[in-house]
Design an enzyme around this catalytic site. Structure first.
Site, PDB file in Angstrom:
ATOM      1  N   ASP A 199      -2.809  10.583   3.201  1.00 46.19           N
ATOM      2  CA  ASP A 199      -3.946  10.310   3.343  1.00 46.19           C
ATOM      3  C   ASP A 199      -4.713  11.330   4.210  1.00 46.19           C
ATOM      4  OD1 ASP A 199      -6.226   8.743   3.388  1.00 46.19           O
ATOM      5  OD2 ASP A 199      -5.717   7.490   5.068  1.00 46.19           O
ATOM      6  N   GLU A 202      -9.360   3.343   2.067  1.00 51.63           N
ATOM      7  CA  GLU A 202      -8.746   3.588   0.585  1.00 51.63           C
ATOM      8  C   GLU A 202      -7.968   2.568   0.450  1.00 51.63           C
ATOM      9  OE1 GLU A 202      -5.553   4.994   2.559  1.00 51.63           O
ATOM     10  OE2 GLU A 202      -7.547   5.474   3.139  1.00 51.63           O
ATOM     11  N   LYS A 217     -10.264  12.966   7.541  1.00 46.57           N
ATOM     12  CA  LYS A 217      -9.872  12.506   9.001  1.00 46.57           C
ATOM     13  C   LYS A 217     -10.106  13.598   9.974  1.00 46.57           C
ATOM     14  CE  LYS A 217      -6.251   9.506   7.454  1.00 46.57           C
ATOM     15  NZ  LYS A 217      -6.782   8.170   8.101  1.00 46.57           N
ATOM     16  N   ASP A 270     -12.133   6.833   3.616  1.00 45.27           N
ATOM     17  CA  ASP A 270     -10.917   6.679   4.421  1.00 45.27           C
ATOM     18  C   ASP A 270     -10.408   5.282   4.336  1.00 45.27           C
ATOM     19  OD1 ASP A 270      -8.581   7.682   5.649  1.00 45.27           O
ATOM     20  OD2 ASP A 270      -9.665   7.700   7.745  1.00 45.27           O
ATOM     21  N   ARG A 311      -7.535  -0.410   1.065  1.00 44.03           N
ATOM     22  CA  ARG A 311      -7.921  -1.720   0.315  1.00 44.03           C
ATOM     23  C   ARG A 311      -8.346  -1.713  -1.041  1.00 44.03           C
ATOM     24  NH1 ARG A 311     -12.299  -1.884   5.048  1.00 44.03           N
ATOM     25  NH2 ARG A 311     -10.451  -0.816   6.364  1.00 44.03           N
ATOM     26  N   LYS A 352       0.642  -1.223   0.059  1.00 42.32           N
ATOM     27  CA  LYS A 352      -0.085  -0.062   0.076  1.00 42.32           C
ATOM     28  C   LYS A 352       0.834   1.157  -0.107  1.00 42.32           C
ATOM     29  CE  LYS A 352      -3.229   2.717   3.101  1.00 42.32           C
ATOM     30  NZ  LYS A 352      -3.796   2.635   4.364  1.00 42.32           N
ATOM     31  N   ASP A 367       1.735   6.764   5.225  1.00 38.76           N
ATOM     32  CA  ASP A 367       0.575   5.625   4.731  1.00 38.76           C
ATOM     33  C   ASP A 367       1.129   5.032   3.639  1.00 38.76           C
ATOM     34  OD1 ASP A 367      -1.666   4.429   5.660  1.00 38.76           O
ATOM     35  OD2 ASP A 367      -2.898   5.706   4.309  1.00 38.76           O
TER      36      ASP A 367
END
Length: 509
Positions: free
Chosen positions: A276, A355, A283, A353, A357, A271, A294
């Protein structure tokens, strides 16, 4: 990175700025560890008593400096705690040596040369000491691509320049190989740490892809980069859906190491959300400041592939870096949108959020097309995993119990804290969607496990797969400890490299 040498000198005769020795917790006070005999002799056999007087106990993480007596060439002795002394005839654990060496290297920042006289009874112990010292000596140099800051503190905070490993038999092939391996692994862990620590305005998906291309040229790796046009044409709806809210377009990078005699192929998927914000599902305040980290999963995959290449392992290793920046804008994916993923499955986005996956789903489906013997994905995926396992332990999920157990045992072998987690089948129903094949969210409880179940949907049939959720240990916000710095840690890289080593040796099925 610090230079590493295997020295034939003794702790008494080595010309250095400091000598590092080990001290353990004994039943009646601190006990001087093997390797420090010459130093203890210079203290007339009273070193343990002197350390006790100074408050040392031998506990892990302790570092006690004291002036060296006239019998030593070095002016300073640094005693580092190894934890409980082992039972008679037993050796110190490799992780205890690794952490002690890291503690010593951090304590000696700004120093030119130190001799490490810790217990190195075999090549594995030498590897642990060398690896711990090299990782502990890490220092990120802000200013762009690791460049040093121009201030008066730069020299004082500079990493320990040279590590001389004492008692490590430099003419012995096993010890030399152990030292060479430590250098390679530490350099690649530190490569990943640098990437994680870089400001997001300096490391967007395009810049990350360029770093992979540069490494490919340097180490003879095959690197392919899919830009936003290729991703759109190829049907990578997950990566495009996450990245479309940003002015910095997404990338999918394939970086491959092949060995002419390899019998197995591993695929690592990372990933790589270079920043993010949460997207439209923004967030809350206080959760954005560290979100440059991230992309730690992609950094780990990148570093592990390069390490496998440099070590010349007899295994093919392909890394997939799913790179995007998750930002809110007029073009961003909205909660309620449906994305068509690579391979054709559709996903209702209930929370932008969630994201990671989505980009991993595309990359897992693409990696599966090459039919590797096993796939391991690595991601800072869920806060739920941090709640479950804390800040220092990553979770391991898999579609094969034996593979999950092997990865757990490998993580213990290299000193990375991990824990096997289940994929309860009943959680899958919570992702049912009336408008798509499934949604990217389900019930709140067990959220880290549900994320793993989501990813499993994109793994090709019959392919062994595991998911490492490194959300806790990937970025360390507290004070440094052992060989772990503040900031990016390089979590999971050593586990991936050891997996590749075991696979190359035929130790795994």
């Amino acid at each position: 990175m610090s230079a590493l040498t295997l020295s034939t000198s003794s702790a008494a005769t080595l010309r250095a700025d400091a000598i590092v020795i080990g001290v353990a917790k004994g039943p009646k006070g601190p006990v001087v560890a093997p390797g420090a005999e010459a130093v203890d002799k210079a203290f007339d056999g009273k070193l343990a008593g002197v350390l006790e007087t100074l408050g040392a106990t031998g506990a892990e993480g302790e570092a006690t400096k004291l002036p060296a007596p006239s019998g030593l060439k070095a002016p300073v002795v640094l005693a580092v705690g190894l934890g409980d002394a082992p039972a008679k005839d037993d050796a110190f654990g490799y992780e205890a040596l690794r952490r002690a060496a890291g503690t010593a290297a951090r304590a000696l920042s700004g120093t030119k040369k130190a001799g490490f006289a810790l217990p190195v009874e075999d090549a594995e112990a030498a590897n642990a000491v060398a690896e711990g010292a090299l990782l502990g000596a890490y220092s990120f140099r802000p200013g762009g691509n690791g460049a040093a800051k121009k201030d008066d503190k730069a020299a004082k905070n500079a990493p320990l320049a040279e590590i001389a490993l004492l008692g490590a038999k430099p003419r012995d092939k096993a010890f030399k190989a152990a030292a060479d391996r430590a250098v390679t692994v530490a350099e690649e862990v530190n490569r990943a740490r640098d990437l994680v620590n870089m400001p997001p305005n300096e490391l967007d998906p395009k810049a990350f892809a360029a770093a992979a291309q540069a490494a490919g040229k340097e180490f003879g790796l095959k690197v392919e980069v899919l830009d936003e046009k290729a991703l759109l044409k190829g049907g990578f709806g997950g990566i495009m859906g996450v990245g479309r809210g940003s002015d910095a377009p997404p990338r999918l990078v394939r970086i491959a190491y092949t060995h002419p005699k390899a019998e197995k192929t591993l695929a690592f998927v990372g990933k790589g959300i270079t920043y993010d914000s949460g997207g439209i599902s923004l967030k809350p305040a206080g959760h954005n400041e560290t979100m440059k980290c991230d992309m730690a999963g992609a950094a780990a995959v990148f570093a592990a592939v390069v390490a496998a290449s440099r070590l010349g392992l007899r295994v093919n290793v392909t890394g997939w870096l799913a790179l995007a920046e998750n930002m809110p804008s007029g073009s961003a994916t909205r909660p309620g949108d449906v994305l068509k993923m690579y391979g054709g499955k559709t996903v209702e986005v209930l929370n932008t959020d969630a994201e990671g996956r989505l980009v991993l789903g595309d990359a897992l489906a693409r990696a599966s097309e090459e039919n590797p013997d096993a796939i391991v994905d690595v991601a800072t995926l869920t806060g739920a995993m941090v709640l479950a396992l804390g800040n220092r332990t990553f979770g391991i999920m898999a579609n094969d119990d034996a593979f999950r157990t092997s990865l757990y045992e490998i993580s213990e072998e290299v000193g990375e804290q991990a824990w096997p987690m289940p994929l309860p089948a009943e959680l899958r129903k919570a992702m049912d969607s009336p408008v798509a094949d499934f949604a990217n969210m389900g019930e709140r409880m067990g959220g880290g496990l549900l994320a793993g179940i989501f990813l499993k949907e994109f793994v090709g049939e019959g392919i062994t797969w595991a998911h490492l959720d490194i959300a806790g240990p990937a970025y360390h916000e507290s004070a440094p400890f052992g060989y772990t710095p503040k900031g990016g840690t390089g979590s999971a890289i050593r586990t991936l490299v050891r997996l590749a080593e075991h696979t190359a040796a035929g130790d795994l099925g």
